[in-house]
Design an enzyme around this catalytic site. Sequence first.
Site, PDB file in Angstrom:
ATOM      1  CG  ASN A 216      44.608  54.901  19.186  1.00 60.06           C
ATOM      2  OD1 ASN A 216      44.338  54.197  18.217  1.00 60.06           O
ATOM      3  ND2 ASN A 216      45.585  54.614  20.040  1.00 60.06           N
ATOM      4  CG  ASP A 313      43.068  45.466  20.149  1.00 65.22           C
ATOM      5  OD1 ASP A 313      43.645  45.642  21.235  1.00 65.22           O
ATOM      6  OD2 ASP A 313      42.586  44.373  19.799  1.00 65.22           O
ATOM      7  CG  ASP A 314      44.591  49.857  16.579  1.00 66.48           C
ATOM      8  OD1 ASP A 314      45.418  49.457  17.419  1.00 66.48           O
ATOM      9  OD2 ASP A 314      44.642  49.546  15.391  1.00 66.48           O
ATOM     10  CB  SER A 315      40.477  54.578  17.464  1.00 62.47           C
ATOM     11  OG  SER A 315      39.967  53.992  16.309  1.00 62.47           O
ATOM     12  CD1 TRP A 316      40.877  50.352  22.528  1.00 64.77           C
ATOM     13  CD2 TRP A 316      39.062  49.851  23.717  1.00 64.77           C
ATOM     14  NE1 TRP A 316      41.238  50.345  23.849  1.00 64.77           N
ATOM     15  CE2 TRP A 316      40.142  50.032  24.601  1.00 64.77           C
ATOM     16  CE3 TRP A 316      37.801  49.533  24.241  1.00 64.77           C
ATOM     17  CZ2 TRP A 316      40.007  49.914  25.983  1.00 64.77           C
ATOM     18  CZ3 TRP A 316      37.670  49.413  25.626  1.00 64.77           C
ATOM     19  CH2 TRP A 316      38.776  49.597  26.477  1.00 64.77           C
TER      20      TRP A 316
END
Lengths: 718, 718
Positions: A216, A313-316
């Site tokens: 993330n 997004d997030d854990s990209w």
Amino acid sequence: MTTTAGGFTLPGEAGHEDLTLALAERWGADVIRDSDGTSLSREILDSGHGIYSTLCLIREDNDWAKANPDKLQQNFLMTTPVTATGPEVTIELLAGYSRDQFVVNDWDGLEFWQVFDRTTGLEVPRERWELVEGGRVVVRGVEPWHSYTVNFLVTRIWEEISMYNHVTNDWGDREHLRAVEPRHPEVREHLLAWLEQWCVDHPDTTVVRFTSLFYNFAWFWGDDPALPHVYADWGSYDFTVNPIALREFTAATGMTITSEDFVNAGRYTSTHNPPSEVYRAWMAFTQDFVLELGKACVDVVHRHGKKAYVFYDDSWVGLEPYSGRFTEYGFDGLIKAVFSGYEARLCAGADVPTHELRLHPYLFPIDLEGKPTFAEGGDPTSDARAYWTTLRRALLRAPIDRIGLGGYLSLTEPFGDFQDYIAQVADEHRLIRQLHADGAPHTSPVRVGVLTAWGSLRTWTTSGHLHENPELTLLHVLESLAGLPLQVTFHSLAEVAAGGVPEDVDVLINAGDAGSAWSGGEAWANPALVTAVTAFVARGGGLVGLGQPSATTFSTRFFQLADVLGVDQDTGDRIRLMRRTFDLAEGHAVLAHGADDAGLGVQPGVFLTRSDATVLAADGGTPVATAASFGAGRAVYLADHRHGAGATRRLENAILWAAGAERTGWWSTDPRAEVAAFPASGRLVVVSTTDEAITTTVHGGTDREVSLEPGGMVVLKM
Amino acid sequence: MTTTAGGFTLPGEAGHEDLTLALAERWGADVIRDSDGTSLSREILDSGHGIYSTLCLIREDNDWAKANPDKLQQNFLMTTPVTATGPEVTIELLAGYSRDQFVVNDWDGLEFWQVFDRTTGLEVPRERWELVEGGRVVVRGVEPWHSYTVNFLVTRIWEEISMYNHVTNDWGDREHLRAVEPRHPEVREHLLAWLEQWCVDHPDTTVVRFTSLFYNFAWFWGDDPALPHVYADWGSYDFTVNPIALREFTAATGMTITSEDFVNAGRYTSTHNPPSEVYRAWMAFTQDFVLELGKACVDVVHRHGKKAYVFYDDSWVGLEPYSGRFTEYGFDGLIKAVFSGYEARLCAGADVPTHELRLHPYLFPIDLEGKPTFAEGGDPTSDARAYWTTLRRALLRAPIDRIGLGGYLSLTEPFGDFQDYIAQVADEHRLIRQLHADGAPHTSPVRVGVLTAWGSLRTWTTSGHLHENPELTLLHVLESLAGLPLQVTFHSLAEVAAGGVPEDVDVLINAGDAGSAWSGGEAWANPALVTAVTAFVARGGGLVGLGQPSATTFSTRFFQLADVLGVDQDTGDRIRLMRRTFDLAEGHAVLAHGADDAGLGVQPGVFLTRSDATVLAADGGTPVATAASFGAGRAVYLADHRHGAGATRRLENAILWAAGAERTGWWSTDPRAEVAAFPASGRLVVVSTTDEAITTTVHGGTDREVSLEPGGMVVLKM
């Protein structure tokens, strides 16, 4: 022009099967997905739609994670500075940080910890401090009244997106999900095996939607109600740190990396600050790892006859669709959560078969900022219209394949007008998509190059959403550019310093605050960079500088391109140097064609360096918009840019003027209407970006008058 | 309480003898002076008044100056930067500068010239450039697209105050006065001989008013109507430079000094920037010279039975009444032109027998900013009242011996109300003077130390008048302090770094913009300084920080005293670090007793570093006034200070709270009235600082109600 079903991803919800299937029909959904907190029932799975299943591999098997507390993800934190009052100081490591999120890692990697005297800026030798009971560090032989901090490793016991969803939705005692660290071989093996089994167990799934990969973005939570979040940066690699990776990095690169390289005296590695060389190397090292394991995951999915999409997004972190290696993953699609037009361009520009946008509002009772959406006091239809009219102009310039929603579909039940509006959005999207399919829209020959410390790695973004950092000049510039018919590329300061301004750029943009990664900071003390841009403009290139372009404290100027721009800024060390007076120019091309002077702001202390620079707008005695020739080229300075219709027109004018180009193609008198021409289809699409009804003249070919409903769209023959 | 004549200096004017003598009587003048552009006739000289004669020695004998063009004063200039377009660049030295003021010195001192590549920041070797015909420098072997400048010596052919008076008063073809350079032995000899003869020729003169000594503050004029003044700094030593002095400096000190030490990449040696070590040495070297020759001049005057006063403006550079050696001159009086209360304290605090203020408005048709005074559209009575009510509160705290006016007395003829008002001013002055003579006013025991890069050398000033740099926080602080019953001393950062906070300070004030001499700039990267102030507060001292106190980019903090203050500032490199939320404190002592939150402004990005700091006022989410305990001491942060009644009360409260002291003594409920107690006389003086009529309660002893006319003053028994 006909519209058909398809290109729409609907969030299904078990227990609301009738609603799910009715809205799927009404919105033309070809795909149904699950979301965080929802599942799909057999009735939905058998409904004949494609099925997306969201997977966040690192937190899927929480029992395994709980059974392996030494295999969780880690990161560095810096303690709050503590002032010594005597020869010894005790520092409580987690003071101020969320103990729901962090525990001190006292079992591995102590060699990476560092203690600093922040008053001198010097590290305290290892033999003068020790970790003691209760998560504290005692530092001995300190200087009284100096301030000390510890950089230390923590393990995270609550994955941050799970934490966010849990807290936002009041999930009470639902269990806290943990993120495992795939650098451990056991974790890697477990993830791949788990995914394999999952694919076996889920024959209905047609697309695995990775939400997202392994790390993330950085998000430190606090334990003080007055500071519930301590640090969050959409692009920062803090959460990729752990002792295994740190050791492997040195083994692989021969470079030393320290906790302070991540902590940066408490500033961390925010994307908004220029990156250090060792941090760039760390990013590349992490990207290699994420690619290798990510590709293995995609292979598993493909082997089971499913497609693999990834959520951007997030854990990209580490995924980096603009690293140049994104195609190696083999992903079938990229999904981006969007609030703004530039985010649509970010998605559209990635090299992947399918580009999908997850629209807002998210189907949650409240939005990311805590305001009601699908709840008492919310107006989700207005929200949806505002987001869509913001986005849509970007979709006219670059094709998007799919749109969709996320969240709890049942929340839309009381909002019939919302359901109607989404049906209209889905139709408009399919129409625009078809026009692109029939042939690319007209684009100006003027090629814009956006110049930042990050260059192409941060194509069509800075870091995060516009509402998160609305002060960023460059984000507003990108948002305006997102819907303009210009060719836009992204270049790094290092690239220009080494090789000059690329041949395929007509106008350079440098925009941002002094010291930031967007303006560039100390990179501008490099004469090679200044020389390259100066030569480029002198030979006929264009430069548009916004905010504090090329700014750094070095030599004679603050704006290192002041000689080119015709303006510089007094940051306080020139207050007795008088400033040139000026008259405002009338009728300059930069402010023509419906452009206004809205949102130009003021950079205090900006002054003219040359008598031949033209002032287009001023705040009191301070120029806020100027235009100047330099050699065979031209430069425009704008003190700020806030995205808006008149400001977008002004920016476009500035780029065209700097390029020495005339306004051509199709455009409307009222800048609140934007026009895209699709020559292959023989169609003009005119979209409104305002919630007022407007009537305007569309220029290009035969001038014609067009009326638009609030937020409306019309399609004309060319 | 009786008032008598005396203590008033009247500008006489030949041709207006009746007016001169009538106003002398009416204003109680004991002394008549001449002014720039006026002379005194026999009738005035014989009127029985003391006679001041103004002398500006360096420009008195213009025939001699014209006959000795190589003996005029000089200085360094930096050219406008010129961008090279090929391997050679030609730079016109005087481009942009007034050719009425400057000529290139091409006959001596070429070894001090320097050429810089300002793109690299490096000096161009001497063999690569040459001075050519037409006042140009050709630089060879340059880098195309780099920017070049020349530091060069000029001779000044028009003395700048003469230039100002000439231009302001449209003196047409009246001759331009030139300033000679007393470092030449011939000049020194000529000046002393001339003064000797002058004294012989002027037996009527009782006081020689030196206006002033040898070197004016820096003032570069331009030749572009859009930039008529290029640089002006009231405290800068630029005009003390010449080849003789440069050579003598190195011989005397062993230090190398270069043109760049004065030019500073175009920033020059502005008093507002922290001085370099070599520049401080140059100042001391200059002060020695000015003292030696100045004392010789005073001796001549004394030998002729006259007194010697010196004017503390114009060519005052090198005089430095706060250098610690001022008494060595033997001056009998110091005269200061004043707009503000702090300037009265500046004069009152100098160690000299007589302190005189030259009030404003100056008897000229227009004022320093070009607005009419004694001319159509002017209102000199209002101007005089505004200046006097601004000043008077300072006179209550420190004794001033004399006041006076300057300029053309005849201009007052149409303004009878002005003549009346000055009579009242003269009476009020004499009354206050008598109270001081009878015994000192009550002063709070709290001792304030103002901390700047300059320390005591710039006691009760920054540089110049408040209207010249109204943005300076410290000037507003000084103006507020000037009328408060506090003990105020001035200390340098270097002094505190070396020896700690002086024993006689209870509360330190550090106020100003980051990087300035007033906040301190890079000096705050010295741990010894930060440690000294931290220890001082921790042990019970007080700190009031205003604007960007202790600010420099170093280590963890921007405000290096952030741990003490409880606030720090994000300058843009911490935008993803979240900021603590807060509630506003109610009823804090800092905002009590009629204090308001006016003029606190906002420093964008200021945030709380501690949960126990109290926010007293905020602008949106940004604290603009905070209070915090630190160890046994206390600290107050104020984002800005604009002098005004409520703000002055707030500053006083902040100082008292930081000192842990209660409000005692005498004070009024309405801060627009200020109270001075003279215990020896048993009198309270209550003065209004507003142009409205007010009624307020005066506290201290027995509370009583007092009414004041606009700008009025009343005297009560204690």
